[in-house]
Design a protein around this motif. Structure first.
Motif, mmCIF file in Angstrom:
data_model
loop_
_atom_site.group_PDB
_atom_site.id
_atom_site.type_symbol
_atom_site.label_atom_id
_atom_site.label_comp_id
_atom_site.label_asym_id
_atom_site.label_seq_id
_atom_site.Cartn_x
_atom_site.Cartn_y
_atom_site.Cartn_z
ATOM 1 N N VAL A 11 40.815 39.247 43.741
ATOM 2 C CA VAL A 11 40.279 39.846 44.744
ATOM 3 C C VAL A 11 39.198 41.293 44.523
ATOM 4 O O VAL A 11 39.487 41.655 43.504
ATOM 5 N N THR A 55 37.725 44.558 46.622
ATOM 6 C CA THR A 55 37.543 45.752 47.878
ATOM 7 C C THR A 55 36.284 45.125 48.600
ATOM 8 O O THR A 55 35.615 44.148 48.278
ATOM 9 N N ALA A 56 36.257 45.470 50.277
ATOM 10 C CA ALA A 56 35.438 45.121 50.947
ATOM 11 C C ALA A 56 33.833 45.261 50.391
ATOM 12 O O ALA A 56 32.860 44.517 50.920
ATOM 13 N N THR A 68 41.279 43.520 49.854
ATOM 14 C CA THR A 68 40.208 43.107 50.654
ATOM 15 C C THR A 68 39.838 43.828 51.949
ATOM 16 O O THR A 68 38.394 44.148 52.482
#
Length: 566
Positions: free
Chosen positions: A254, A256-257, A534
Motif C-alpha cells: 500500500v 499513502t493517499a 491509504t
C-alpha cells in the motif's frame, strides 16, 4: 434499557458482538477434615499421582497450543511444569499434609502463599501469579475428581467474561465460536492479552469490579480498539462493531493517499506464525525473533535446522522482505543449556549482540552461515539480517567482519550463499545518538520501540508502576525516533519500526510523518494499519509529526493526536 459502557484496556484492534457466558472455574473446597483423620502417607500418594496427571495434561496442552497458537505462546506451559517440580512448592505441600491437611487443602494453602507473594510484585513477575493459579486449580481439580469446563465448545457467538483467564483457559478459546472476552483483571502484557492477539480475538482486560455486574446471557459488544465493553448495545453500536471487524485484507503493498509507499510487515516468533502473517496481508516479515528456535530444547538448533526455518519464511513471501534478528538471548529470555550469568539487572547486562560477540560467538557464526545460505537460495523473498541491542560502532563493525568471514568460509567450501541486507535495531539511546555514524556500515535501521522507550525513559517495560513513563508517546521517545530518521537523510539507508507502536493504527499517520519507510507488527493489526496508510497524506502526516515533536509532555502529545482523530 440504555447501553452501558465499561472501560478497560483494549488488547486487539478488533470488535465482537455476542452473548455473555460467565466463566468461574474456582470451585469451593469443603471444610478440611480433622487432622487426626488424615492418613499422611495416602495423601502424599494422592498428591504425587495428581502431579503426574497434571504434568501429562500440561504437556499435551503445550503441544496443542504450539500447533494452534504458536511456539512462543506455548512456552508458558514450560513454566507450569517447573512449578509442579519446584522443591519449595512440593516440600510446602508435603509439610502441610504432615500437619494434618488433605492433599487438595495442602495444595491450596501452599500455592496461595506463593500466589500472594507474586501478586504483590509488578510487571512480568506479577503475571507469574496467574501461572501459579493455573497450576493450583489444575491440581485441585484432579484431586477432587472435578470436570474441566470445556471452553473450546462454547456456543457460537459467546463473549467470555471472567475474573481472569489463565494461559490454559485462553488457549482453549475457539475464534470460530468465541466473539471475544473481557476480564476484571489484566493488562496489555498479560498472558490473556498475548493469546488474544495471537488468536485474533477481540478482547478488553482490566475492566475492574464493574464487570461483575454484567449478567450472564446479556448482549454485549467487545471493542478492543477503544478498550470498552458495551452492555445492551443499541443498533448503531452493533452495526459499528460488526463493520469494524470487516477490515479489508490487502494482499498488495500500500501507499499513502498521495503515493508514498509504506511497507507493512509482520513480527513472527516461529514457523507457525508465518502462515497467519501472510493470510493477514503482510508484505513480508519485519522481525523474525530467532531466539524462539533456541528455546524449549536441550541443545541449540544446528545450521541445517536454522537454514530450513529461514528458507520457509522466504518461501512464504516470495516477493517480500524477511528481516531476521540474530539471537537475542538474555534479559527476560533465559536458555537452560547456555551459561547465562545471574545478573542483578539482566536488561542492562549481557544480552543480544553482547553475547553474540562474546560467549555465544560459535552460535552466532552458525546462525550467520544458515542465514547466508538461505539468502543465496532461490526460494524467493529478500533476506535481511539485523543485530539486537547495539550500543557502539565497534559492535557493528565487528559483527560485519564476522559476517564477511563467514561468507569467505562458505565461498571456500563451495557453498551457495549471498550477502543479505545488514542492519541494526535502534533500541538504546546510545545507538540513536550514533545513528549518523552507523549509516556507512548498514543498509537499514529497525526501531524497537518497546526497548527504546524502556531505556530512554529508564522505566522497565514490565513494571506497571512506571508504565506511564515507559509510554512510547513520551516526547523523548518521539525525538529519539526522529533523530534516527534524520541520520539517514541523503543516504540509501531505510528505517523501519518493529515495536508495539508500529501496530497501533491510531499512530500510523504520526509514524509516516516521522519518516518511517516500514512498519512491522503483530499480524492481527496488519489490515488496520494498511487501511490507515491509504487514508494518510504525506503533507498532513508531516504536519502532525512536527506538532507532536514540539510537545514537551506526553499529555501534549496525546492532545495533538486527539485533535487529529476528531
Amino acid at each position: 434499557m440504555p447501553e452501558q459502557r465499561l472501560s478497560g484496556v483494549g488488547v486487539t484492534p478488533l470488535s465482537g458482538v455476542g452473548t455473555v457466558v460467565w466463566y468461574a472455574p474456582d470451585a469451593e473446597l469443603d471444610e478440611p477434615p480433622a487432622p487426626e483423620s488424615v492418613d499422611a502417607d495416602a495423601e502424599r500418594e494422592r498428591f504425587e499421582a495428581a502431579r503426574d496427571e497434571a504434568r501429562e495434561e500440561i504437556r499435551a496442552e503445550r503441544e496443542r497450543t504450539a500447533e494452534r497458537v504458536g511456539e512462543a505462546e506455548a512456552e508458558v506451559f514450560d513454566a507450569h511444569i517447573q512449578f509442579l517440580e519446584d522443591p519449595q512448592i512440593t516440600e510446602g505441600v508435603e509439610t502441610a499434609i504432615d500437619e494434618g491437611l488433605s492433599a487438595e487443602h495442602a495444595v491450596t494453602r501452599t500455592f496461595d502463599r506463593f500466589v500472594e507473594q507474586f501478586a504483590e510484585m509488578e510487571g512480568r513477575m506479577a503475571e507469574r501469579a496467574d501461572d501459579l493459579r493455573d497450576v493450583r486449580d489444575r491440581l485441585v481439580r484432579v484431586l477432587v475428581g472435578g470436570d474441566r469446563v470445556d471452553l473450546s465448545a462454547l456456543p457460537e457467538g459467546s463473549v467470555v467474561l471472567a475474573e481472569r483467564l489463565t494461559p490454559s483457559d485462553t488457549a482453549q478459546l475457539d475464534p470460530e465460536r468465541v466473539a471475544g472476552f473481557a476480564t476484571v483483571t489484566g493488562g496489555r502484557t498479560s498472558h490473556a492479552a498475548i493469546f488474544a492477539r495471537s488468536l485474533a480475538l477481540p478482547a478488553v482486560v482490566g475492566i475492574g469490579d464493574a464487570l461483575n455486574d454484567v449478567a450472564d446471557g446479556a448482549d454485549v459488544v467487545v471493542d478492543g480498539t477503544e478498550g470498552t465493553l458495551v452492555v445492551d448495545p443499541d443498533d448503531e453500536t452493533r452495526e459499528a462493531a460488526a463493520g469494524g471487524e470487516d477490515v479489508e485484507i490487502r494482499a498488495d503493498p500500500v501507499a499513502t493517499a498521495d503515493g508514498t509507499p509504506i511497507e507493512v510487515a509482520a513480527n513472527v516468533g516461529t514457523e507457525a506464525d508465518v502462515g497467519p502473517a501472510a493470510d493477514r496481508g503482510a508484505d513480508g516479515i519485519g522481525l523474525y525473533r530467532t531466539e524462539f528456535l533456541f528455546l524449549d530444547r536441550t541443545s541449540p538448533p544446528d545450521e541445517d535446522e536454522q537454514y530450513t526455518a529461514y528458507r520457509e519464511a522466504l518461501e512464504a513471501f516470495p516477493e517480500g522482505r524477511v528481516v531476521v534478528r540474530t539471537l537475542d538471548i538474555g534479559g527476560d529470555k533465559p536458555v537452560g543449556y547456555l551459561d547465562l550469568p545471574d545478573e542483578e539487572n539482566p536488561f542492562l547486562g549481557e544480552r543480544g549482540i553482547r553475547r553474540s560477540l562474546g560467549p555465544d560467538a560459535d552460535l552466532f557464526e552458525t546462525q550467520l552461515r544458515a542465514l547466508l545460505r538461505a539468502a543465496g537460495d532461490d526460494a524467493g523473498g529478500d533476506l535481511s539480517v539485523m543485530l539486537p541491542l547495539v550500543t557502539t560502532v565497534e559492535e557493528v563493525r565487528e559483527a560485519r567482519e564476522v559476517l564477511e568471514s563467514v561468507a569467505a568460509d562458505l565461498d571456500a567450501e563451495g557453498e551457495e550463499y549471498a550477502l543479505p541486507e545488514f542492519g541494526v535495531m535502534i533500541e538504546t539511546p546510545a545507538v540513536a545518538f550514533l545513528a549518523a555514524d552507523l549509516v556507512e556500515y548498514v543498509e537499514f535501521f529497525s526501531i524497537g520501540t518497546n526497548d527504546l522507550a524502556q531505556y530512554v525513559m529508564a522505566a522497565e517495560r514490565g513494571n506497571d508502576r512506571v508504565a506511564d513513563l515507559g509510554d512510547y508517546r513520551q516526547p523523548a521517545v518521539l525525538r529519539a525516533i526522529r533523530m534516527t530518521v534524520e541520520a539517514t537523510e541523503g543516504t540509501d539507508v531505510w528505517v523501519g519500526m518493529c515495536g508495539e507502536m508500529a501496530g497501533d493504527p491510531d499512530l500510523t499517520e504520526l509514524l509516516v510523518g516521522l519518516g518511517l519507510d516500514e512498519l512491522s507488527m503483530s499480524a492481527v493489526t496488519v489490515p488496520q494499519v494498511k487501511k490507515a496508510v491509504t487514508e494518510t497524506t504525506l503533507a498532513d502526516a508531516r504536519d502532525l509529526a512536527e506538532r507532536a515533536l514540539a510537545a514537551s509532555t506526553k499529555d501534549q502529545v496525546k492532545d495533538v493526536l486527539t485533535e487529529t482523530t476528531q
